[in-house]
Structures are given as C-alpha cells and as structure tokens.
Design a protein around this motif. Sequence first.
Motif, mmCIF file in Angstrom:
data_model
loop_
_atom_site.group_PDB
_atom_site.id
_atom_site.type_symbol
_atom_site.label_atom_id
_atom_site.label_comp_id
_atom_site.label_asym_id
_atom_site.label_seq_id
_atom_site.Cartn_x
_atom_site.Cartn_y
_atom_site.Cartn_z
ATOM 1 N N VAL A 85 20.397 68.228 32.212
ATOM 2 C CA VAL A 85 19.656 69.442 32.547
ATOM 3 C C VAL A 85 19.029 70.048 31.300
ATOM 4 O O VAL A 85 17.856 70.448 31.304
ATOM 5 C CB VAL A 85 20.599 70.472 33.231
ATOM 6 N N LEU A 86 19.805 70.074 30.214
ATOM 7 C CA LEU A 86 19.298 70.611 28.962
ATOM 8 C C LEU A 86 18.115 69.786 28.449
ATOM 9 O O LEU A 86 17.086 70.331 28.027
ATOM 10 C CB LEU A 86 20.409 70.643 27.907
ATOM 11 N N ALA A 87 18.250 68.461 28.497
ATOM 12 C CA ALA A 87 17.179 67.592 28.005
ATOM 13 C C ALA A 87 15.893 67.777 28.795
ATOM 14 O O ALA A 87 14.797 67.827 28.231
ATOM 15 C CB ALA A 87 17.653 66.124 28.035
ATOM 16 N N ARG A 88 16.025 67.882 30.119
ATOM 17 C CA ARG A 88 14.829 68.072 30.974
ATOM 18 C C ARG A 88 14.154 69.416 30.688
ATOM 19 O O ARG A 88 12.924 69.530 30.758
ATOM 20 C CB ARG A 88 15.208 67.984 32.445
ATOM 21 N N SER A 89 14.961 70.412 30.375
ATOM 22 C CA SER A 89 14.384 71.752 30.181
ATOM 23 C C SER A 89 13.587 71.876 28.891
ATOM 24 O O SER A 89 12.715 72.738 28.777
ATOM 25 C CB SER A 89 15.517 72.815 30.167
ATOM 26 N N ILE A 90 13.831 70.978 27.943
ATOM 27 C CA ILE A 90 13.103 71.073 26.682
ATOM 28 C C ILE A 90 12.170 69.890 26.464
ATOM 29 O O ILE A 90 11.488 69.810 25.432
ATOM 30 C CB ILE A 90 14.071 71.158 25.482
ATOM 31 N N THR A 91 12.116 68.959 27.425
ATOM 32 C CA THR A 91 11.210 67.828 27.288
ATOM 33 C C THR A 91 9.779 68.285 27.558
ATOM 34 O O THR A 91 9.512 68.946 28.565
ATOM 35 C CB THR A 91 11.573 66.713 28.287
#
Length: 299
Positions: free
Chosen positions: A292-298
């Motif tokens: 979730v964190l990775a998707r939010s900053i990609t």
Amino acid sequence: MAERLEPPKYVEGDPRTLTLLDVNARYMPYEQFRQLVTNIERDGCLTSAPLVWNDTESARRIVLSGNHRTMAAIEAGLERIGWLEISEPLPRQRQIALQLSHNAISGQDDPATLKELYEELESVEWRQYTGLDDKTLDLLEKVDVAALGEANLDFASVQFMFLPDELERARNAFDAARAMATADERWVAGLEQYEPVLDALETSRAAYKIGNSATALGVILAVFERHLGELAEGWFDAATGEPLRAGVAPLETVFGVRDVPVETAAAVRAAIDRMVQEGTVPAGEPWRVLDVLARSITP
C-alpha cells in the motif's frame, strides 16, 4: 649408559632420496602442515635441519627427526635441502630414543615473553608465519579440539568459540547471509573460500591489534551489520526496480538495519492494526502494508 655419538655431519641432497619413518609418534594438524609448506616456499630453503641416519646396510637414509619438514620441503618443490647425518651403526633402541627425544625435549615458552615478542610483529603476514595460534598465546583458556592425524585431505576445519551474546549475533548475521542461498547449520563453505576468510580475519586482527579469532570474527560481523542493505543485490535490480528472482527477501536487506526505534515500531504497528481493521490489508499478511505504501508513492 649409551656410548657417545660421533658428531653428525652436515649433508645436502634431494629430500626425495630420504626415507621417512613408517611409525612416527609426532603428528601435525593439516593446517599447521600447510603453514609449514607456505613458510618453506617463502624462504626457499629449510631453516632447521632434519636428523638423518645413514643405514649403510640397507643403503637408506632414514629421517629420525624432521619428517614433516622433509615432506613439506618436497611439497614446496625444493630440489635440495640440508640435514644432519649420522653414519655410524645405530641399534633399533637408539633410533627410537633419538626420535622420541627430539619430539619430546623441545623446551617451553615463557608466556609473557612470548606474548611480548609476538606483539612486536606488526605485519599480519609475519604473525601467520610464526604458526602460533590462540591456544599457544593463551588467548583461549580452554580449547577442546580433537587431535587430527596427518592426512593429505583437501579440506581445513575452522572453529570459533563464542560467548552466548556473541553466538546470537553470529547466528543472526549468518542467517541473513544464508537467506540468499541454502546452507545448513554447520555453515559449510567451498574450499576456495577458506583463504579469503582467513585474509578477512587477519585484516581484522591487524586493524584492531587483536589475536583472538572469535573477536576478529566479531569485527567482521559488525562490518557486515553495517552493510546489510547491500544484500539486496541478491534479489533486487536497482536499475529496473524489479525483483531478480521469486521467493522471499529478508526485511533487513530492504531497510538495511535489523532494528528500529520502538517509537517508530509502535507507530508502524498501530498503522498496520488500523489497516487490518479497515480491511485494507489481510490480517494474516500484515506486511502487505508495504504494498500500500509503495503504491501511494509510485509516480
């Protein structure tokens, strides 16, 4: 009382012409023998002479003392060595007595003087040349290592002794490294890796001026801990941002550390609990919060 011997004569010749003892009470561990060969290769000669009996009846020159030096000289490729030679007849009893006396009567080192002299050697190479180990230097109070008979084996054993807290650090470090490949609890490595490990130990000893192998390994582990993140090269392609293989990866190689401050850990734990309650991540896979964190900053 046995009659006096005539003074031995100094003789030079091919060590391959000498006859080694069939029964030799003196043994030398494989690692020591390899160090002896290395020293002779470096010197290009023997720096202590074997004792040889010239048995004229059998036309053999029998090495009564210095069998390992003779074998090491042959393995080191020396074409000629020097030895002390007895030419007079020797009864079997006298031969055995000479052999055992040379093995047994060798003197003892004063520990304080030995340590003082050893510490004068600043070069790791010269320290290794001496052949002195932790037990000899009294750096380990008790060493329980089974005696190794002489054999031409293509392996070498390395043993380390750890205090309980050091053992736990060692296990953690090796576990992280082993996660990149399969290995068992004995930490088996290829023979070609043996010398680099010794080099790393000697470099650690020289840098911190220490003699204990376990302490030197502790230094290596500390350096390893500071570079945990570099193990990501085993599963991550930094150029593409894609994984290099399937499976799992240790979290230490993601963050580069084993531990985080409890305040940070508490904040992350609380965020995971909220996301599990909201159904954002599965309860059985809390690590999905990283997705979730990775998707939010990609981008």
